[in-house]
Design an enzyme around this catalytic site. Structure first.
Site, mmCIF file in Angstrom:
data_model
loop_
_atom_site.group_PDB
_atom_site.id
_atom_site.type_symbol
_atom_site.label_atom_id
_atom_site.label_comp_id
_atom_site.label_asym_id
_atom_site.label_seq_id
_atom_site.Cartn_x
_atom_site.Cartn_y
_atom_site.Cartn_z
ATOM 1 N N GLN A 78 0.836 -1.195 0.000
ATOM 2 C CA GLN A 78 0.000 0.000 0.000
ATOM 3 C C GLN A 78 0.874 1.248 0.000
ATOM 4 O OE1 GLN A 78 -3.315 -0.043 2.629
ATOM 5 N NE2 GLN A 78 -3.980 1.951 1.959
ATOM 6 N N PHE A 79 1.130 1.771 -1.197
ATOM 7 C CA PHE A 79 2.001 2.939 -1.336
ATOM 8 C C PHE A 79 1.420 4.170 -0.655
ATOM 9 C CE2 PHE A 79 -0.846 3.609 -4.887
ATOM 10 C CZ PHE A 79 -0.938 4.982 -5.010
ATOM 11 N N THR A 80 0.103 4.219 -0.458
ATOM 12 C CA THR A 80 -0.518 5.408 0.138
ATOM 13 C C THR A 80 -0.141 5.607 1.602
ATOM 14 O OG1 THR A 80 -2.553 4.211 0.672
ATOM 15 C CG2 THR A 80 -2.470 5.334 -1.470
#
Length: 150
Positions: A78-80
């Site tokens: 999850q890059f966010t």
């Protein structure tokens, strides 16, 4: 490397209407990777994830780890998690690694987790549009960042 660890009664990941991961009691781990991450960051986080005592014992005290309760783990990229929100209303993801750096580190994270945990780790699909469902137990949610370990 930043993770969000959630104690779950159940969790699953669906991609394109296909179930790719499904667990009962255990942990859902969201994983965010930045360029400066190394195997040292992975080792520290994996050690914390599998040993953190967030499951209740017979006295309803959080004394047990996911290993102690024979739980399961789903790890989802999850890059966010590295969103910058200081300026404006649109998050900046400049600190999040691009796939050419993130994918090998994520794969090393999964391999290390499998080696240290001793059970098969289920995962989402890197970069896919995933539908993650969970029944957070508690709720218990822990945020860990390998750059803030001191």
């Amino acid at each position: 490397m930043r993770v969000v660890v959630q104690r779950v009664s159940s969790a699953s990941v669906v991609v394109d209407s296909n179930m790719v991961a499904d667990i009962q009691k255990g942990l859902l781990v969201l994983v965010g990777i930045e360029d400066a991450d190394t195997q040292e960051d992975i080792d520290w986080l994996v050690g914390k994830i599998i040993k953190i005592r967030i499951f209740n014992d017979e006295n309803d005290v959080m004394n047990y780890s996911v290993q102690d309760v024979n739980g399961e783990i789903i790890a989802v990229s999850q890059f966010t998690l590295h969103a910058g929100t200081k300026k404006g209303n649109r998050p900046s993801y400049i600190k999040a690694s691009k796939p050419d750096i993130a994918i090998p580190l994520y794969e090393k994270f999964i391999a290390t987790l499998e080696r240290e945990f001793g059970n098969k780790i289920q995962t989402g699909i890197f970069g896919a549009d995933m539908k993650v469902s969970l029944l957070n137990d508690g709720p218990v949610t822990i945020i860990m960042d390998s750059k803030n370990r001191e």
